[in-house]
Design an enzyme around this catalytic site. Sequence first.
Site, PDB file in Angstrom:
ATOM      1  N   ASN A   1     -13.055 -16.878   2.544  1.00 31.91           N
ATOM      2  CA  ASN A   1     -14.121 -16.694   3.533  1.00 31.91           C
ATOM      3  C   ASN A   1     -14.063 -15.280   4.126  1.00 31.91           C
ATOM      4  O   ASN A   1     -13.739 -15.091   5.301  1.00 31.91           O
ATOM      5  CB  ASN A   1     -13.985 -17.741   4.645  1.00 31.91           C
ATOM      6  CG  ASN A   1     -15.203 -17.814   5.550  1.00 31.91           C
ATOM      7  OD1 ASN A   1     -16.091 -16.951   5.472  1.00 31.91           O
ATOM      8  ND2 ASN A   1     -15.248 -18.808   6.416  1.00 31.91           N
TER       9      ASN A   1
ATOM     10  N   TYR B   1     -13.431 -11.689  12.490  1.00 31.86           N
ATOM     11  CA  TYR B   1     -12.205 -11.766  13.295  1.00 31.86           C
ATOM     12  C   TYR B   1     -11.498 -10.404  13.342  1.00 31.86           C
ATOM     13  O   TYR B   1     -11.016  -9.994  14.393  1.00 31.86           O
ATOM     14  CB  TYR B   1     -11.262 -12.836  12.734  1.00 31.86           C
ATOM     15  CG  TYR B   1     -11.890 -14.210  12.628  1.00 31.86           C
ATOM     16  CD1 TYR B   1     -12.784 -14.662  13.591  1.00 31.86           C
ATOM     17  CD2 TYR B   1     -11.598 -15.053  11.565  1.00 31.86           C
ATOM     18  CE1 TYR B   1     -13.369 -15.915  13.493  1.00 31.86           C
ATOM     19  CE2 TYR B   1     -12.183 -16.315  11.464  1.00 31.86           C
ATOM     20  CZ  TYR B   1     -13.071 -16.734  12.427  1.00 31.86           C
ATOM     21  OH  TYR B   1     -13.660 -17.973  12.344  1.00 31.86           O
TER      22      TYR B   1
ATOM     23  N   GLU C   1      -6.981 -19.905  12.040  1.00 30.95           N
ATOM     24  CA  GLU C   1      -6.829 -19.961  10.589  1.00 30.95           C
ATOM     25  C   GLU C   1      -8.193 -19.777   9.953  1.00 30.95           C
ATOM     26  O   GLU C   1      -9.190 -20.288  10.471  1.00 30.95           O
ATOM     27  CB  GLU C   1      -6.273 -21.318  10.134  1.00 30.95           C
ATOM     28  CG  GLU C   1      -4.803 -21.510  10.388  1.00 30.95           C
ATOM     29  CD  GLU C   1      -4.577 -22.547  11.473  1.00 30.95           C
ATOM     30  OE1 GLU C   1      -5.490 -23.325  11.742  1.00 30.95           O
ATOM     31  OE2 GLU C   1      -3.488 -22.537  12.083  1.00 30.95           O
TER      32      GLU C   1
HETATM   33  C1  COA Z   1     -18.612 -16.619  10.204  1.00 29.03           C
HETATM   34  C2  COA Z   1     -19.907 -16.843  11.012  1.00 29.03           C
HETATM   35  C3  COA Z   1     -19.611 -17.712  12.212  1.00 29.03           C
HETATM   36  C4  COA Z   1     -20.425 -15.485  11.493  1.00 29.03           C
HETATM   37  O1  COA Z   1     -21.554 -15.718  12.326  1.00 29.03           O
HETATM   38  P1  COA Z   1     -22.724 -14.631  12.475  1.00 29.03           P
HETATM   39  O2  COA Z   1     -23.552 -14.986  13.637  1.00 29.03           O
HETATM   40  O3  COA Z   1     -23.417 -14.446  11.187  1.00 29.03           O
HETATM   41  O4  COA Z   1     -21.840 -13.325  12.783  1.00 29.03           O
HETATM   42  P2  COA Z   1     -22.346 -11.963  13.430  1.00 29.03           P
HETATM   43  O5  COA Z   1     -23.781 -11.718  13.129  1.00 29.03           O
HETATM   44  O6  COA Z   1     -21.931 -11.947  14.856  1.00 29.03           O
HETATM   45  O7  COA Z   1     -21.475 -10.925  12.591  1.00 29.03           O
HETATM   46  C5  COA Z   1     -20.333 -10.327  13.167  1.00 29.03           C
HETATM   47  C6  COA Z   1     -19.541  -9.623  12.077  1.00 29.03           C
HETATM   48  O8  COA Z   1     -18.980 -10.570  11.164  1.00 29.03           O
HETATM   49  C7  COA Z   1     -18.926  -9.984   9.852  1.00 29.03           C
HETATM   50  N1  COA Z   1     -19.794 -10.758   8.983  1.00 29.03           N
HETATM   51  C8  COA Z   1     -20.539 -11.827   9.328  1.00 29.03           C
HETATM   52  N2  COA Z   1     -21.181 -12.322   8.237  1.00 29.03           N
HETATM   53  C9  COA Z   1     -20.823 -11.534   7.199  1.00 29.03           C
HETATM   54  C10 COA Z   1     -21.155 -11.524   5.816  1.00 29.03           C
HETATM   55  N3  COA Z   1     -21.991 -12.450   5.269  1.00 29.03           N
HETATM   56  N4  COA Z   1     -20.607 -10.573   5.023  1.00 29.03           N
HETATM   57  C11 COA Z   1     -19.769  -9.655   5.546  1.00 29.03           C
HETATM   58  N5  COA Z   1     -19.424  -9.588   6.862  1.00 29.03           N
HETATM   59  C12 COA Z   1     -19.945 -10.530   7.667  1.00 29.03           C
HETATM   60  C13 COA Z   1     -19.414  -8.566  10.002  1.00 29.03           C
HETATM   61  O9  COA Z   1     -18.292  -7.762  10.319  1.00 29.03           O
HETATM   62  C14 COA Z   1     -20.334  -8.695  11.201  1.00 29.03           C
HETATM   63  O10 COA Z   1     -20.543  -7.496  11.880  1.00 29.03           O
HETATM   64  P3  COA Z   1     -21.821  -6.562  11.477  1.00 29.03           P
HETATM   65  O11 COA Z   1     -23.030  -7.462  11.469  1.00 29.03           O
HETATM   66  O12 COA Z   1     -21.846  -5.552  12.572  1.00 29.03           O
HETATM   67  O13 COA Z   1     -21.513  -6.033  10.118  1.00 29.03           O
HETATM   68  C15 COA Z   1     -21.022 -17.478  10.129  1.00 29.03           C
HETATM   69  O14 COA Z   1     -21.143 -16.723   8.940  1.00 29.03           O
HETATM   70  C16 COA Z   1     -20.758 -18.927   9.771  1.00 29.03           C
HETATM   71  O15 COA Z   1     -21.084 -19.833  10.526  1.00 29.03           O
HETATM   72  N6  COA Z   1     -20.173 -19.162   8.583  1.00 29.03           N
HETATM   73  C17 COA Z   1     -19.920 -20.529   8.117  1.00 29.03           C
HETATM   74  C18 COA Z   1     -18.862 -21.210   8.945  1.00 29.03           C
HETATM   75  C19 COA Z   1     -17.563 -20.447   8.927  1.00 29.03           C
HETATM   76  O16 COA Z   1     -17.172 -19.861   7.931  1.00 29.03           O
HETATM   77  N7  COA Z   1     -16.864 -20.473  10.079  1.00 29.03           N
HETATM   78  C20 COA Z   1     -15.581 -19.836  10.211  1.00 29.03           C
HETATM   79  C21 COA Z   1     -14.504 -20.787   9.842  1.00 29.03           C
HETATM   80  S1  COA Z   1     -12.895 -20.049  10.015  1.00 29.03           S
END
Ligand code: COA
Length: 173
Positions: free
Chosen positions: A119, A126, A114
Amino acid sequence: MSWQLRRAGIDDLDAIMQIETSVFTTDAWTSDAMRADLASAHCYYLVALGADDSPNSATIAGYAGLLAPRGAKEGDIQTIAVAPEARRHGLGRVLMTSLMNEARRRGAREIFLEVRADNPSAEALYASLGFDRLGVRPGYYQPDNVDAIVMRAAVSDSQTRWAGIGDPEEIES
Ligand SMILES: CC(C)(COP(=O)(O)OP(=O)(O)OC[C@H]1O[C@@H](n2cnc3c(N)ncnc32)[C@H](O)[C@@H]1OP(=O)(O)O)[C@@H](O)C(=O)NCCC(=O)NCCS
């Protein structure tokens, strides 16, 4: 940036909760709920440390958890978070890939999760890993009254590898 991933245990609770409560300000898990998952044989949690950090470092760059009882056909991504300063360097993707690989090893054929409807960053991550929208749970996240988007991915038979980061399975203890 590069990281080492390892299996998380109860000793990682404080480091995980430090990120959990600062990132998920209104709907963070309780410490008791997180402890229960970390202690459960049905769960598989990983923490990420800086490549040069001691494996027992009190600070982590991120964590992610899977619920996948062995032999069950379905697994659930329980949570994932990366510390703000470590984001957009591929760590979220490698954590997710590692959980998906573990779900497959445990026999899952489908993985569910979920995500908050407000977000889009997480939903983009995902979707890039093969998760499709399955439906919406209205007002699932309280007290914010935000809908949950339910997503599902079929577990593929082949192992996924990510260029430049290495195979996480080889660096988990
Ligand atoms: C979601 C989260 C885990 C992603 O972690 P991350 O290490 O930044 O992710 P990655 O660098 O591996 O990014 C993978 C892909 O996610 C997407 N993505 C990640 N952050 C993004 C942003 N700020 N805006 C748009 N796309 C994003 C992109 O598709 C990205 O691929 P790309 O870099 O090739 O464009 C991180 O932003 C986070 O911890 N957020 C807060 C907690 C949260 O929301 N958890 C999920 C709860 S369901």
